[in-house]
Design an enzyme around this catalytic site. Structure first.
Site, PDB file in Angstrom:
ATOM      1  N   ASP A  35      15.274 -25.826 -23.344  1.00 54.01           N
ATOM      2  CA  ASP A  35      16.298 -26.600 -22.633  1.00 54.01           C
ATOM      3  C   ASP A  35      17.023 -27.572 -23.558  1.00 54.01           C
ATOM      4  O   ASP A  35      18.178 -27.901 -23.341  1.00 54.01           O
ATOM      5  CB  ASP A  35      15.670 -27.359 -21.464  1.00 54.01           C
ATOM      6  CG  ASP A  35      15.344 -26.386 -20.354  1.00 54.01           C
ATOM      7  OD1 ASP A  35      14.273 -25.755 -20.409  1.00 54.01           O
ATOM      8  OD2 ASP A  35      16.210 -26.194 -19.475  1.00 54.01           O
ATOM      9  N   ARG A  74      19.940 -21.986 -12.328  1.00 52.70           N
ATOM     10  CA  ARG A  74      19.044 -22.764 -13.188  1.00 52.70           C
ATOM     11  C   ARG A  74      18.853 -22.008 -14.495  1.00 52.70           C
ATOM     12  O   ARG A  74      19.282 -20.860 -14.639  1.00 52.70           O
ATOM     13  CB  ARG A  74      17.716 -23.118 -12.498  1.00 52.70           C
ATOM     14  CG  ARG A  74      17.104 -22.126 -11.559  1.00 52.70           C
ATOM     15  CD  ARG A  74      16.619 -20.853 -12.157  1.00 52.70           C
ATOM     16  NE  ARG A  74      15.735 -21.052 -13.295  1.00 52.70           N
ATOM     17  CZ  ARG A  74      15.522 -20.142 -14.230  1.00 52.70           C
ATOM     18  NH1 ARG A  74      16.114 -18.944 -14.174  1.00 52.70           N
ATOM     19  NH2 ARG A  74      14.736 -20.376 -15.254  1.00 52.70           N
ATOM     20  N   GLY A  75      18.183 -22.689 -15.455  1.00 51.12           N
ATOM     21  CA  GLY A  75      18.077 -22.119 -16.806  1.00 51.12           C
ATOM     22  C   GLY A  75      19.208 -22.723 -17.635  1.00 51.12           C
ATOM     23  O   GLY A  75      20.372 -22.714 -17.199  1.00 51.12           O
ATOM     24  N   ALA A  76      18.851 -23.233 -18.833  1.00 55.61           N
ATOM     25  CA  ALA A  76      19.805 -24.064 -19.580  1.00 55.61           C
ATOM     26  C   ALA A  76      21.184 -23.414 -19.801  1.00 55.61           C
ATOM     27  O   ALA A  76      22.211 -24.000 -19.424  1.00 55.61           O
ATOM     28  CB  ALA A  76      19.166 -24.480 -20.897  1.00 55.61           C
TER      29      ALA A  76
HETATM   30  O1  MRU Z   1      13.953 -25.803 -14.325  1.00 58.30           O
HETATM   31  P1  MRU Z   1      14.591 -24.542 -14.859  1.00 58.30           P
HETATM   32  O2  MRU Z   1      14.214 -23.322 -14.101  1.00 58.30           O
HETATM   33  O3  MRU Z   1      16.074 -24.701 -15.041  1.00 58.30           O
HETATM   34  O4  MRU Z   1      13.947 -24.413 -16.314  1.00 58.30           O
HETATM   35  C1  MRU Z   1      14.282 -23.309 -17.094  1.00 58.30           C
HETATM   36  C2  MRU Z   1      13.574 -23.278 -18.391  1.00 58.30           C
HETATM   37  O5  MRU Z   1      12.786 -24.131 -18.723  1.00 58.30           O
HETATM   38  C3  MRU Z   1      13.981 -22.179 -19.329  1.00 58.30           C
HETATM   39  O6  MRU Z   1      12.883 -21.780 -20.109  1.00 58.30           O
HETATM   40  C4  MRU Z   1      15.076 -22.703 -20.254  1.00 58.30           C
HETATM   41  O7  MRU Z   1      16.103 -23.282 -19.514  1.00 58.30           O
HETATM   42  C5  MRU Z   1      15.621 -21.638 -21.113  1.00 58.30           C
HETATM   43  S1  MRU Z   1      16.600 -20.510 -20.200  1.00 58.30           S
HETATM   44  C6  MRU Z   1      17.241 -19.353 -21.249  1.00 58.30           C
END
Ligand code: MRU
Length: 353
Positions: A244, A51-53
């Site tokens: 994201d 997870r994480g963009a």
């Molecule tokens: O639902 P997630 O854990 O994928 O959400 C992640 C976030 O909101 C992060 O802040 C975002 O993806 C930036 S990651 C460098």
């Protein structure tokens, strides 16, 4: 996987398959999931093993290669048709992080533009997935260094607050918001980082604190609702979060709770920074109202372990992201430098020249 510097790499190519750190099991277990089929990569993204963009983008790129590898034809048109199906499957996993769509489009473009045999296209796809992974790592390191140039200078050392996890785990490594935290720590500019727990999935409590502990960065966990109080007490010098999807006007979608954090930062005259690679900017959207917001399973908010928190008859709403209006953002820190949100459009124009 750890190198000598305790660097965390959540997505790596290893033994002819993709090794993902299973982020659903951290911090109690540091375990890996081996992915060798595109369908399994789609499940891993949907269930947030990865997870994480930016990390989702890297994983999707490898997912495209795994899908390509599963297509057994030497006919180019037939191959491209099946590859489009793999792309559609991966696109259906999570709607908000634009890096997913960006990486898939880049892989599709490479497939169409590679001349030669189907085997040549597969090789080009593998190379591109590896490149996307390597580029993201470099990008994050540049974001970290660029962040240092815009952090407030009135104090020698700062206390930063972050939300969710925008760290190594959320990228190819190093992190965006947490990349700036890392760079600040390395340069002696950081006293401590405050991590919002980030209800409902607790990425701050489970993942951000874990990353900080690995590197010896002093970290204090607070619940999301404590941020305003900490600011009022003068405990926070700046806020830094990831993103994201950023619309062309600078409106920024990030983990639910980011918007309220930006509002309370403004109320306390505390700078609010977004750190993200340019691949997170979606120039096709003029403003944040057009960003699709993922809604997740309500069990995430009404159930803790085996315990149901609510009585029967309650309705639920579980948006995973919110949109922070551009006017609440001090600067967007990218690999090309830090920009006021209104300056993003000029970047797009430069890219088009
Ligand atoms: O639902 P997630 O854990 O994928 O959400 C992640 C976030 O909101 C992060 O802040 C975002 O993806 C930036 S990651 C460098």
């Amino acid at each position: 996987m750890f190198s000598q510097t305790n660097q965390v790499y959540p997505v790596i190519w290893h033994n002819d398959s993709v090794s993902l750190i299973d982020q659903t099991r951290l911090p109690s277990e540091y375990a890996f999931v081996e992915i060798s089929r595109s369908e399994d990569m789609a499940v891993a993204i949907k269930t947030m093993i990865v997870r994480g963009a930016p990390a989702i983008g890297v994983a999707a790129a490898y997912g495209m290669y795994l899908g390509a590898r599963e297509i057994h034809t030497n006919n180019r048109d037939e191959f491209l048709h099946h590859l489009e199906n793999v792309a559609d499957m991966l696109r259906c996993t999570r709607p908000t992080a634009v890096n997913l769509f960006w990486a898939i489009s880049r892989m599709i473009k490479v497939a169409y533009e590679t001349l030669g045999s189907v085997g040549d296209i597969k090789k080009a796809l593998f190379q591109t997935a590896q490149t996307i992974n390597a580029e993201d790592l470099q990008t994050c390191q540049a974001i970290g260094d660029n962040g240092l140039k815009v952090l407030p200078t009135r104090l020698e050392q700062l206390t930063l607050l972050t939300h969710c996890n925008a760290g190594a785990l959320a990228t190819a490594g190093y992190g965006t918001a947490l990349g700036v935290v890392r760079s600040a720590w390395r340069e002696g500019r950081l006293t401590r980082v405050f991590a919002d727990e980030t209800r409902p999935r607790l990425q701050g409590a489970k993942l951000t604190t874990w990353e900080c502990v690995q590197e010896g960065i002093p970290v204090t966990l607070i619940t999301d609702s404590m941020a305003a109080h900490c600011m009022k007490q003068g405990m926070i010098d700046a806020v830094i979060v990831g993103a994201d999807r950023i619309a062309a006007n600078g409106d920024t979608a990030n983990k639910i709770g980011t918007y309220s954090l930006a509002l309370v930062s403004k109320a306390h005259h505390i700078p609010f920074f977004v750190a993200a690679p340019l691949s997170t900017v979606d120039f096709s959207l003029s403003d944040g109202s057009q960003i699709p917001i993922e809604e997740r399973d309500p069990t995430e908010i009404y159930q803790v372990g085996e315990t149901i928190l609510t009585p029967a008859g309650v309705e639920f709403y579980n948006p995973a992201f919110d949109v922070t209006p551009a006017e609440l953002i001090t600067a967007i820190i990218t690999e090309n430098g830090a920009f006021a949100p209104g300056e993003l459009k000029q970047l797009q124009l430069k890219q088009m020249v």
